[in-house]
Enzyme design. Sequence first.
Site, PDB file in Angstrom:
ATOM      1  N   ASN A  96      18.848  -2.782 -52.831  1.00  0.00           N
ATOM      2  CA  ASN A  96      20.049  -3.401 -52.945  1.00  0.00           C
ATOM      3  C   ASN A  96      20.852  -2.457 -51.896  1.00  0.00           C
ATOM      4  O   ASN A  96      21.116  -0.824 -52.479  1.00  0.00           O
ATOM      5  CB  ASN A  96      21.226  -2.924 -54.781  1.00  0.00           C
ATOM      6  CG  ASN A  96      22.443  -3.711 -54.322  1.00  0.00           C
ATOM      7  OD1 ASN A  96      22.579  -4.680 -53.532  1.00  0.00           O
ATOM      8  ND2 ASN A  96      23.548  -2.905 -54.289  1.00  0.00           N
ATOM      9  N   GLU A  97      21.186  -2.887 -50.449  1.00  0.00           N
ATOM     10  CA  GLU A  97      22.412  -2.720 -49.852  1.00  0.00           C
ATOM     11  C   GLU A  97      21.997  -0.972 -49.491  1.00  0.00           C
ATOM     12  O   GLU A  97      22.414   0.305 -49.677  1.00  0.00           O
ATOM     13  CB  GLU A  97      24.158  -2.866 -50.020  1.00  0.00           C
ATOM     14  CG  GLU A  97      24.688  -3.392 -50.827  1.00  0.00           C
ATOM     15  CD  GLU A  97      26.124  -3.534 -51.103  1.00  0.00           C
ATOM     16  OE1 GLU A  97      26.377  -2.110 -51.753  1.00  0.00           O
ATOM     17  OE2 GLU A  97      26.693  -4.834 -51.410  1.00  0.00           O
ATOM     18  N   ILE A  98      21.049  -1.619 -49.028  1.00  0.00           N
ATOM     19  CA  ILE A  98      20.186  -0.120 -48.372  1.00  0.00           C
ATOM     20  C   ILE A  98      20.353   0.782 -47.664  1.00  0.00           C
ATOM     21  O   ILE A  98      20.584   0.147 -46.056  1.00  0.00           O
ATOM     22  CB  ILE A  98      18.338   0.083 -48.211  1.00  0.00           C
ATOM     23  CG1 ILE A  98      18.463  -0.899 -49.436  1.00  0.00           C
ATOM     24  CG2 ILE A  98      17.901   1.449 -47.794  1.00  0.00           C
ATOM     25  CD1 ILE A  98      18.748   0.263 -50.821  1.00  0.00           C
ATOM     26  N   ALA A 148      17.995  -6.750 -50.334  1.00  0.00           N
ATOM     27  CA  ALA A 148      19.909  -6.086 -49.742  1.00  0.00           C
ATOM     28  C   ALA A 148      20.368  -5.562 -48.447  1.00  0.00           C
ATOM     29  O   ALA A 148      20.340  -4.555 -49.119  1.00  0.00           O
ATOM     30  CB  ALA A 148      20.421  -6.417 -50.498  1.00  0.00           C
ATOM     31  N   PHE A 174      27.647 -12.610 -50.826  1.00  0.00           N
ATOM     32  CA  PHE A 174      26.205 -11.589 -50.429  1.00  0.00           C
ATOM     33  C   PHE A 174      24.862 -13.416 -50.364  1.00  0.00           C
ATOM     34  O   PHE A 174      25.601 -13.830 -50.952  1.00  0.00           O
ATOM     35  CB  PHE A 174      25.626 -11.266 -52.087  1.00  0.00           C
ATOM     36  CG  PHE A 174      26.683 -10.078 -52.306  1.00  0.00           C
ATOM     37  CD1 PHE A 174      26.280  -7.834 -52.023  1.00  0.00           C
ATOM     38  CD2 PHE A 174      28.076 -10.060 -52.949  1.00  0.00           C
ATOM     39  CE1 PHE A 174      26.383  -7.979 -52.119  1.00  0.00           C
ATOM     40  CE2 PHE A 174      28.822  -8.474 -52.398  1.00  0.00           C
ATOM     41  CZ  PHE A 174      27.962  -7.489 -52.658  1.00  0.00           C
TER      42      PHE A 174
END
Length: 460
Positions: A390-392, A423, A458
Site C-alpha cells: 500500500n502506497e509504496i 498501490a 484511491f
Amino acid sequence: MTGAEKPQYSDKDWRLLNLPHDWSIEDLPNQKDGEVQGPFTKASVGKAANGFTEGGIGWYRKTFTLNKTYQGKKTYILFDGVYMNSDVWINGHHLGNHPYGYTSFSYDLTNFLNPVGKPNVIAVRVDNSGKNSRWYSGSGIYRHVWLLPVNPIHTKLWGNYITTPVVSKGKASVSIQTAIQNTSNNRGAIVVKIDLLNSLGQVVASQKQPLTVPADSTATLTQKLTVNHPKLWGLDNPVLYKARVSLIADNQVIDQTITPFGIRSLKFDGQKGLLLNGQVIKLKGGCIHHDLGPLGAASIDRAEERKVELIKKAGYNALRTSHNPPSPALLAACDRQGMLVLDEAFDMWEKAKNPQDYHLYFKDWSQRDLESIILRDRNHPSVIMWSIGNEIFEAPDSSGYRNAKRLSDEVKKLDPTRPVTDAIVFLPGYTQKPWAAYEPHVANLDVDGYGLKATGVFFF
C-alpha cells in the site's frame, strides 16, 4: 531480554485471560486514579494515529497437561495473529521470534513436551514498542490460538489447495492439491481419499489415489473431480462446498481435514472489468482496518460476522483489508455472505512510514510472511485479488522494481489463479517522479493501483 534467554518470573499476581485478547482493552478496568497504566495516555508514542493507546511489553503464560490422545502424535501450536514481535517458549525452550503482527505462524512443540500427565508451560513475550503503526493496532494475542495434534503422517498446515479451473452450470472441475508430510523414520504407504460435500452435507463427488511418502519428507498429490450441476458461489447466493481429505493407512483413517470452498469462475478483462461466473460485476468497495471499533482489536468471531453484515447492508459488495491480512474469521464471514475481498499484505516495504514499523523486518521476513498469507487464504472464494503493498514510497526506484517482481512472482508461484496489485503513490509535486519512473514497477502487476494522497482519492 534476548530471544535465547529463558523467561524468569513469578506469575502469581497475573490476571486470568481468555484469548483472543487485546491488552489495552483488558487493562481498562484496572487503571487506578491518577495512574497512567493504559489504555489511553497523552504520552502515547503513536499519538492520534494509534488512538493515544500505549504499547510496550506484555507476557502470557499457560499451563496445560496433555492426555493420552496426544501420545505418539506430532503437536503444533498455531497463532492466528500476535501484535507484535513475539517470542514463544515451551518448557523453557525458545521456539522462535515472529515480528509481523498480522500473519499467522506455527511451531512444532513435539520434542519439548513433557510426557502425558505431566504439566507443560508455554510462555509468550509480546513487544509492541515504539511508533510502529499508522492506526490502532491493539496489543498482544488478539486472534485465536490452536493446539493441533496430528499423526506422524498428516496433511501439512494449509496443505490443501483447491481450485475450480472449469466452471459451467452443467458441471465444474475441482482440482485439489494436497501436501502430505511424513515425520516418521519409515516410508509411508497411504491412500488419499477426497469427498466433496454440498451445503447439505451430501457427497457429490469422490475419488481416491494411493501415494507413497518417503521417510522424513513431504509429497504432493493432485486429484481432479467433477461436480455435476454445481451451485455456484456468488454475491447473492454464496453457496459453499467442503472438501474432506482423508489419509488412509491399513484401512484406517489416520488424518482428516475439511476445507470449505466455493465453485466460481473469476476473470479480469481490460475492457469489461471483473467477471464473476461470466457476469460483469461493478465493485462497490470500501477499505477496512482489522479492529472492531469500540470492541478493540481482539478478533471476535461473531463481531467479525456482524462487521461484514453491516458493510453489505450499506450496499457494498467488496472490501480491501487495509493494510494487512485479516483474521481467518473475517474471511470466513465474507465467504458465507458473498463479499469480495482484496487481501492486502503490507503497508510498507523497505522505506519506513514510522521508525519502528515493518520496514525493519521486510528484507528478512517478507517472503515468509507472504507465503503465510497466500497459503492460509487461497481457498477462500471471497478473495479475488492479492495486494502486495500500500502506497509504496520506493515504487519508482530500483528497490521498488526489484521487490515488486519478487513479491509478485512469489504470489504467482503459490496461487496463479488471482491477479496481483499494489498501490503506488503517483502525484507530481508529491513524489517528484515522472510517470515513466513507475512503468518498470507496474509492469509486474496484473491490476494497477494508484493512491492520490493529496486528494484522498484511491483507485484500483
